[in-house]
Enzyme design. Structure first.
Site, PDB file in Angstrom:
ATOM      1  N   CYS A   1      32.066  43.831  41.168  1.00  7.26           N
ATOM      2  CA  CYS A   1      31.723  42.592  40.457  1.00  7.26           C
ATOM      3  C   CYS A   1      30.405  42.055  41.017  1.00  7.26           C
ATOM      4  O   CYS A   1      29.919  42.506  42.056  1.00  7.26           O
ATOM      5  CB  CYS A   1      32.832  41.572  40.677  1.00  7.26           C
TER       6      CYS A   1
ATOM      7  N   HIS B   1      46.290  35.917  52.265  1.00 11.60           N
ATOM      8  CA  HIS B   1      45.048  36.453  51.690  1.00 11.60           C
ATOM      9  C   HIS B   1      43.888  35.576  52.170  1.00 11.60           C
ATOM     10  O   HIS B   1      43.993  34.348  52.187  1.00 11.60           O
ATOM     11  CB  HIS B   1      45.113  36.453  50.161  1.00 11.60           C
TER      12      HIS B   1
ATOM     13  N   GLU C   1      41.134  34.500  50.977  1.00  5.83           N
ATOM     14  CA  GLU C   1      40.643  33.403  50.125  1.00  5.83           C
ATOM     15  C   GLU C   1      41.623  32.224  50.130  1.00  5.83           C
ATOM     16  O   GLU C   1      41.216  31.058  50.263  1.00  5.83           O
ATOM     17  CB  GLU C   1      40.438  33.914  48.690  1.00  5.83           C
TER      18      GLU C   1
ATOM     19  N   THR D   1      41.183  33.390  42.992  1.00  6.29           N
ATOM     20  CA  THR D   1      40.324  33.857  41.881  1.00  6.29           C
ATOM     21  C   THR D   1      40.726  35.205  41.292  1.00  6.29           C
ATOM     22  O   THR D   1      40.269  35.551  40.209  1.00  6.29           O
ATOM     23  CB  THR D   1      38.869  34.010  42.385  1.00  6.29           C
TER      24      THR D   1
ATOM     25  N   CYS E   1      38.296  34.172  38.404  1.00  8.07           N
ATOM     26  CA  CYS E   1      36.859  34.427  38.238  1.00  8.07           C
ATOM     27  C   CYS E   1      36.610  35.310  37.014  1.00  8.07           C
ATOM     28  O   CYS E   1      37.500  36.028  36.550  1.00  8.07           O
ATOM     29  CB  CYS E   1      36.266  35.056  39.498  1.00  8.07           C
TER      30      CYS E   1
ATOM     31  N   ASN F   1      42.837  41.758  43.459  1.00 10.48           N
ATOM     32  CA  ASN F   1      42.518  41.988  42.044  1.00 10.48           C
ATOM     33  C   ASN F   1      42.937  43.380  41.611  1.00 10.48           C
ATOM     34  O   ASN F   1      43.338  43.587  40.468  1.00 10.48           O
ATOM     35  CB  ASN F   1      41.036  41.679  41.759  1.00 10.48           C
TER      36      ASN F   1
ATOM     37  N   SER G   1      36.279  45.499  44.198  1.00 11.76           N
ATOM     38  CA  SER G   1      35.696  45.916  45.473  1.00 11.76           C
ATOM     39  C   SER G   1      35.654  47.441  45.604  1.00 11.76           C
ATOM     40  O   SER G   1      35.481  47.963  46.705  1.00 11.76           O
ATOM     41  CB  SER G   1      36.504  45.301  46.627  1.00 11.76           C
TER      42      SER G   1
HETATM   43  S1  SF4 Z   1      35.655  35.887  43.188  1.00 16.78           S
HETATM   44 FE1  SF4 Z   1      35.890  37.902  44.114  1.00 16.78          FE
HETATM   45  S2  SF4 Z   1      36.289  39.285  42.371  1.00 16.78           S
HETATM   46 FE2  SF4 Z   1      35.422  37.396  41.536  1.00 16.78          FE
HETATM   47  S3  SF4 Z   1      33.195  37.718  41.359  1.00 16.78           S
HETATM   48 FE3  SF4 Z   1      33.599  36.770  43.358  1.00 16.78          FE
HETATM   49  S4  SF4 Z   1      33.835  38.448  44.806  1.00 16.78           S
HETATM   50 FE4  SF4 Z   1      34.078  39.295  42.738  1.00 16.78          FE
END
Ligand code: SF4
Length: 388
Positions: free
Chosen positions: A44, A164, A166, A234, A272, A303, A363
């Site tokens: 991404c 996680h 995040e 996200t 996202c 993801n 990723s």
């Molecule tokens: S939130 Fe994570 S999956 Fe979404 S664009 Fe950003 S790095 Fe990529």
């Protein structure tokens, strides 16, 4: 105009000409195999950007010790490559013991795309190191919304995974502002929360039904679940996030009535764009009912795990594999979705003419996806030298 972070070095290091071809054509017939690729998959914008920032930092701070706070992204190959460039790890499996406590002004520390906990950022500041913050702008979105919820007196419900990176960062932010949070991993856990909100479960039943770390110590459901605002990690399954918000809204409406809903419930979609695009594209490809769906990405990649669920939902055999080494003629190594265990499946590749769909997490480098496709072709007894 070329964006600063569209660094060709990043794109090309992990490129695959086979994947480029599949990306362009969408499908390829190789002997008995029909290979299918969705319109959107793999790296991404946020990952490209993070890796380009690492490259920039290596040039800018040449000669200084460089550290990663933790995995830059959830892909073992990319993290190994970081080590190969001389970048060492402060946390996680590859951490250098004691390094975090010995950091000084001369060190450079890279914060990964998932962001970091408030406490970690404060510690880096105290140690006066140079920080290269690669936090993805999409990750900032749930942070901003959680801040707003705290300001307005709402408890933040995070559709995410306990532990996680995040979600840890988001919850630490809420905590630092004096707010409260509840993490629900899936619709089943959201149902437990909804039943509590509807007064069908008591506090003990609620807390016993959730992960022990889904709330902070001393969380008091009676006091802290009067008003709730929902966000998502996200990278969650977008359709499940919407269902969770809908279920919690219905529970609060049942308990307090429609007139109070505005005062007691907030919802903001923080999935996202890349996650949404990859999930939508995966849905289109599994709609064509392939015989197999191989989802390629790190086992700890949120993801990627959710992309595998897209196949499950469509009733297509979906396997989450980490790379080409998982593929053998007689068995396949994969991550079992419900338990998270790494298992093997015998006789995974059907005989005769079959269609095999692929996708890859945000990723996952194209190079790894390309090696997976090559390996499937090889164990199927076909050759890419002779596409039909
Ligand atoms: S939130 Fe994570 S999956 Fe979404 S664009 Fe950003 S790095 Fe990529």
């Amino acid at each position: 105009m070329t964006h600063k972070y569209e660094d060709p070095e990043v794109r090309y290091t992990y490129r695959s000409s086979l994947v480029d071809k599949l990306r362009e054509k969408g499908e390829l017939q190789v002997g008995r195999l029909r290979l299918l690729m969705p319109q959107s998959f793999g790296f991404c914008w946020g990952v490209d950007r993070a890796l380009a920032m690492v490259n920039d930092a290596r040039r800018e701070h040449e000669g200084r010790s460089m550290w990663l706070l933790n995995s830059i992204i959830h892909n073992p190959r990319v993290n190994e490559d970081m080590g190969g460039m001389g970048i060492q790890f402060l946390k996680g499996k590859q951490a250098v013991p004691g390094a975090l406590q010995s950091l000084s002004k001369s060190d450079v520390v890279i914060v990964p795309a998932f962001s970091a906990m408030v406490e970690e950022m404060e510690d880096l500041k105290r140690r006066d190191v140079t920080v290269v913050d690669t936090t993805c702008p999409w990750v900032i979105k749930p942070h901003k919304r959680a801040e707003k919820y705290v300001r307005e007196g709402f408890t933040t419900v995070v559709h995410g995974t306990v532990g996680h990176d995040e979600t840890r960062a988001t919850c630490s932010l809420v905590r630092s502002l004096g707010g409260e949070f509840v993490i629900v991993h899936d619709l089943d856990e959201a149902e437990i929360l909804a039943k509590y909100l509807e007064e069908e479960l008591d506090s003990t039943e609620l807390l016993n039904g959730l992960h022990p770390k889904s709330v902070r110590k001393n969380f008091d459901p009676t006091a802290h679940l009067q008003r709730v605002g929902v966000i998502n990690q996200t990278t969650m399954l977008a359709s499940e996030s919407r269902a969770i918000a809908g279920r919690l809204r219905a529970a609060l409406e049942k308990r307090w009535g429609k007139s109070e809903l505005n005062e007691r419930f907030r919802d903001f979609d923080t999935i996202c764009q890349a996650t949404q695009d990859n999930q939508d594209a995966a849905m289109s490809v599994v709609d064509s009912n392939p015989d197999l769906f191989l989802v390629v990405g790190g086992y700890d990649s949120s993801n990627t795990r959710n992309l595998a669920r897209v196949g499950d939902a469509a009733g297509v055999p979906a396997w989450h594999i980490q790379g080409p080494d998982c593929i053998h003629k007689n068995f396949l190594e994969y991550r079992e979705r419900h338990t998270g265990e790494i298992k093997t499946q015998q006789n995974w590749l059907p005989q005769g003419s079959i269609s095999v769909a692929f996708t890859a997490g945000a990723s996952t480098p194209d190079a790894i996806l390309g090696q997976v496709v090559e390996r499937v072709v090889s164990v199927a007894g076909e050759s890419l030298g002779k596409p039909v």
